[in-house]
Design a protein around this motif. Sequence first.
Motif, PDB file in Angstrom:
ATOM      1  N   SER A 115       0.791  -1.228   0.000  1.00 30.36           N
ATOM      2  CA  SER A 115       0.000   0.000   0.000  1.00 30.36           C
ATOM      3  C   SER A 115       0.828   1.285   0.000  1.00 30.36           C
ATOM      4  CB  SER A 115      -0.971   0.006   1.180  1.00 30.36           C
ATOM      5  OG  SER A 115      -0.294  -0.188   2.395  1.00 30.36           O
ATOM      6  N   ALA A 116       2.132   1.202   0.235  1.00 32.36           N
ATOM      7  CA  ALA A 116       2.984   2.393   0.197  1.00 32.36           C
ATOM      8  C   ALA A 116       3.925   2.366  -1.009  1.00 32.36           C
ATOM      9  CB  ALA A 116       3.797   2.500   1.485  1.00 32.36           C
ATOM     10  N   LEU A 117       3.631   1.511  -1.989  1.00 29.12           N
ATOM     11  CA  LEU A 117       4.515   1.343  -3.146  1.00 29.12           C
ATOM     12  C   LEU A 117       3.685   1.033  -4.378  1.00 29.12           C
ATOM     13  CD1 LEU A 117       7.560   0.748  -4.106  1.00 29.12           C
ATOM     14  CD2 LEU A 117       7.000  -1.640  -3.656  1.00 29.12           C
ATOM     15  N   LYS A 118       4.065   1.608  -5.510  1.00 30.14           N
ATOM     16  CA  LYS A 118       3.411   1.246  -6.768  1.00 30.14           C
ATOM     17  C   LYS A 118       3.647  -0.228  -7.054  1.00 30.14           C
ATOM     18  CE  LYS A 118       3.776   5.530  -9.410  1.00 30.14           C
ATOM     19  NZ  LYS A 118       4.346   6.095 -10.637  1.00 30.14           N
ATOM     20  N   THR A 119       2.761  -0.806  -7.838  1.00 30.53           N
ATOM     21  CA  THR A 119       2.912  -2.213  -8.210  1.00 30.53           C
ATOM     22  C   THR A 119       4.216  -2.403  -8.982  1.00 30.53           C
ATOM     23  OG1 THR A 119       0.535  -2.555  -8.260  1.00 30.53           O
ATOM     24  CG2 THR A 119       1.874  -4.115  -9.504  1.00 30.53           C
ATOM     25  N   GLN A 120       4.959  -3.435  -8.604  1.00 25.85           N
ATOM     26  CA  GLN A 120       6.233  -3.767  -9.224  1.00 25.85           C
ATOM     27  C   GLN A 120       6.050  -4.993 -10.114  1.00 25.85           C
ATOM     28  OE1 GLN A 120       9.171  -1.805  -8.342  1.00 25.85           O
ATOM     29  NE2 GLN A 120       7.398  -0.609  -7.690  1.00 25.85           N
ATOM     30  N   TRP A 175      10.040 -17.889  -7.716  1.00 23.37           N
ATOM     31  CA  TRP A 175      10.390 -16.485  -7.504  1.00 23.37           C
ATOM     32  C   TRP A 175      10.092 -16.156  -6.040  1.00 23.37           C
ATOM     33  CZ3 TRP A 175       7.532 -12.394  -5.651  1.00 23.37           C
ATOM     34  CH2 TRP A 175       8.063 -11.112  -5.831  1.00 23.37           C
ATOM     35  N   SER A 176      10.970 -15.376  -5.420  1.00 24.79           N
ATOM     36  CA  SER A 176      10.775 -15.001  -4.032  1.00 24.79           C
ATOM     37  C   SER A 176      11.328 -13.595  -3.808  1.00 24.79           C
ATOM     38  CB  SER A 176      11.491 -15.998  -3.114  1.00 24.79           C
ATOM     39  OG  SER A 176      11.280 -15.659  -1.767  1.00 24.79           O
ATOM     40  N   HIS A 177      10.678 -12.869  -2.902  1.00 18.66           N
ATOM     41  CA  HIS A 177      11.133 -11.525  -2.564  1.00 18.66           C
ATOM     42  C   HIS A 177      10.803 -11.277  -1.089  1.00 18.66           C
ATOM     43  CE1 HIS A 177      12.190  -7.331  -3.106  1.00 18.66           C
ATOM     44  NE2 HIS A 177      11.062  -6.994  -2.529  1.00 18.66           N
ATOM     45  N   ALA A 178      11.801 -10.858  -0.317  1.00 18.43           N
ATOM     46  CA  ALA A 178      11.592 -10.531   1.094  1.00 18.43           C
ATOM     47  C   ALA A 178      11.795  -9.034   1.289  1.00 18.43           C
ATOM     48  CB  ALA A 178      12.554 -11.317   1.978  1.00 18.43           C
ATOM     49  N   VAL A 179      10.940  -8.433   2.092  1.00 21.36           N
ATOM     50  CA  VAL A 179      11.009  -7.004   2.355  1.00 21.36           C
ATOM     51  C   VAL A 179      10.552  -6.766   3.802  1.00 21.36           C
ATOM     52  CG1 VAL A 179       8.685  -6.586   1.421  1.00 21.36           C
ATOM     53  CG2 VAL A 179      10.323  -4.726   1.471  1.00 21.36           C
ATOM     54  N   THR A 180      11.170  -5.797   4.462  1.00 18.04           N
ATOM     55  CA  THR A 180      10.742  -5.436   5.806  1.00 18.04           C
ATOM     56  C   THR A 180       9.724  -4.304   5.684  1.00 18.04           C
ATOM     57  OG1 THR A 180      12.866  -6.079   6.739  1.00 18.04           O
ATOM     58  CG2 THR A 180      11.499  -4.606   8.072  1.00 18.04           C
ATOM     59  N   LEU A 181       8.543  -4.529   6.258  1.00 21.28           N
ATOM     60  CA  LEU A 181       7.462  -3.545   6.196  1.00 21.28           C
ATOM     61  C   LEU A 181       7.051  -3.172   7.607  1.00 21.28           C
ATOM     62  CD1 LEU A 181       5.281  -5.138   3.392  1.00 21.28           C
ATOM     63  CD2 LEU A 181       6.959  -3.308   3.176  1.00 21.28           C
ATOM     64  N   TYR A 224       3.994  -1.617   9.955  1.00 22.97           N
ATOM     65  CA  TYR A 224       2.602  -1.234  10.134  1.00 22.97           C
ATOM     66  C   TYR A 224       2.566  -0.139  11.193  1.00 22.97           C
ATOM     67  CZ  TYR A 224      -2.299  -1.440  11.430  1.00 22.97           C
ATOM     68  OH  TYR A 224      -3.594  -1.111  11.677  1.00 22.97           O
ATOM     69  N   PRO A 225       1.875   0.952  11.050  1.00 24.88           N
ATOM     70  CA  PRO A 225       0.780   1.237  10.141  1.00 24.88           C
ATOM     71  C   PRO A 225       1.187   1.943   8.851  1.00 24.88           C
ATOM     72  CG  PRO A 225       0.810   2.917  11.832  1.00 24.88           C
ATOM     73  CD  PRO A 225       1.943   1.956  12.133  1.00 24.88           C
ATOM     74  N   ASP A 226       2.487   2.122   8.607  1.00 26.62           N
ATOM     75  CA  ASP A 226       2.919   2.770   7.364  1.00 26.62           C
ATOM     76  C   ASP A 226       2.462   1.981   6.143  1.00 26.62           C
ATOM     77  OD1 ASP A 226       4.187   4.528   9.069  1.00 26.62           O
ATOM     78  OD2 ASP A 226       6.139   3.577   8.859  1.00 26.62           O
ATOM     79  N   VAL A 227       2.464   0.672   6.257  1.00 28.83           N
ATOM     80  CA  VAL A 227       2.006  -0.217   5.189  1.00 28.83           C
ATOM     81  C   VAL A 227       0.874  -1.053   5.756  1.00 28.83           C
ATOM     82  CG1 VAL A 227       2.629  -2.127   3.661  1.00 28.83           C
ATOM     83  CG2 VAL A 227       4.284  -0.308   4.123  1.00 28.83           C
ATOM     84  N   GLU A 228      -0.245  -1.066   5.058  1.00 27.10           N
ATOM     85  CA  GLU A 228      -1.410  -1.794   5.560  1.00 27.10           C
ATOM     86  C   GLU A 228      -1.688  -3.079   4.791  1.00 27.10           C
ATOM     87  OE1 GLU A 228      -4.574   1.028   5.438  1.00 27.10           O
ATOM     88  OE2 GLU A 228      -3.772   2.183   7.120  1.00 27.10           O
ATOM     89  N   ARG A 229      -1.252  -3.152   3.539  1.00 28.18           N
ATOM     90  CA  ARG A 229      -1.606  -4.294   2.706  1.00 28.18           C
ATOM     91  C   ARG A 229      -0.454  -4.639   1.787  1.00 28.18           C
ATOM     92  NH1 ARG A 229      -6.205  -3.913  -1.733  1.00 28.18           N
ATOM     93  NH2 ARG A 229      -4.567  -4.561  -3.046  1.00 28.18           N
ATOM     94  N   VAL A 230      -0.292  -5.930   1.490  1.00 30.41           N
ATOM     95  CA  VAL A 230       0.754  -6.413   0.598  1.00 30.41           C
ATOM     96  C   VAL A 230       0.127  -7.464  -0.321  1.00 30.41           C
ATOM     97  CG1 VAL A 230       1.551  -8.163   2.245  1.00 30.41           C
ATOM     98  CG2 VAL A 230       3.121  -7.307   0.523  1.00 30.41           C
ATOM     99  N   TRP A 231       0.643  -7.585  -1.552  1.00 31.28           N
ATOM    100  CA  TRP A 231       0.082  -8.551  -2.488  1.00 31.28           C
ATOM    101  C   TRP A 231       1.139  -9.069  -3.450  1.00 31.28           C
ATOM    102  CZ3 TRP A 231      -0.859  -3.351  -2.679  1.00 31.28           C
ATOM    103  CH2 TRP A 231      -0.392  -2.672  -3.797  1.00 31.28           C
ATOM    104  N   VAL A 232       0.840 -10.213  -4.052  1.00 36.67           N
ATOM    105  CA  VAL A 232       1.657 -10.796  -5.110  1.00 36.67           C
ATOM    106  C   VAL A 232       0.734 -11.608  -6.014  1.00 36.67           C
ATOM    107  CG1 VAL A 232       2.288 -12.876  -3.788  1.00 36.67           C
ATOM    108  CG2 VAL A 232       3.758 -12.106  -5.659  1.00 36.67           C
ATOM    109  N   SER A 233       0.978 -11.553  -7.310  1.00 35.67           N
ATOM    110  CA  SER A 233       0.220 -12.368  -8.262  1.00 35.67           C
ATOM    111  C   SER A 233       1.155 -12.767  -9.394  1.00 35.67           C
ATOM    112  CB  SER A 233      -0.997 -11.611  -8.803  1.00 35.67           C
ATOM    113  OG  SER A 233      -0.593 -10.477  -9.527  1.00 35.67           O
TER     114      SER A 233
END
Length: 156
Positions: free
Chosen positions: A57-62, A71-77, A79-88
């Motif tokens: 929610s704090a980043l444009k879709t990559q 494929w794998s990606h790890a990121v430190t997020l 909360y509450p700066d980031v509320e939602r995360v997704w992958v498709s």
Amino acid sequence: MRRVVAVVALAATVAGCSADPSPAPAPAPVEYVVTLTVEVAGGGGGLFGMAVTWGHSALKTQSATSLTWAWSHAVTLRYPDVERVWVSATPQVRPGVDERLAYAGGTPTLHCTILFGDRLVQDQSSISPTCVANLSAGPPAGRAPTPAQRSGGTAD
């Protein structure tokens, strides 16, 4: 009539001076190491890679392209700066592979997962899966991840 006006004015003054409800406290910041993964499940791993989109929610879709079965990606997020995360993801025939040969067994199934730390909070399998998870200030609801059933393909 003056007395009514005085009573109404007094009531309005007293109401304005009553204990003002203070705003709800902001949620305590919580950091998570969030791991997003997508992999080809079942056969076809040697023939297919994938096109992946992910974000929060704090980043444009990559966008990313994987020429392998995983494929794998790890990121430190935080909360509450980031509320939602997704992958498709969607499968893609690897370069140099004949599409007729690749799709002879049908379109492969992909499997996506989202982990908060070591807790699995979202997983889905389909031809084009989408995993979405909401962060919260409490401990993540989820379960311990089970080993993925990877395809017999090679990861180069």
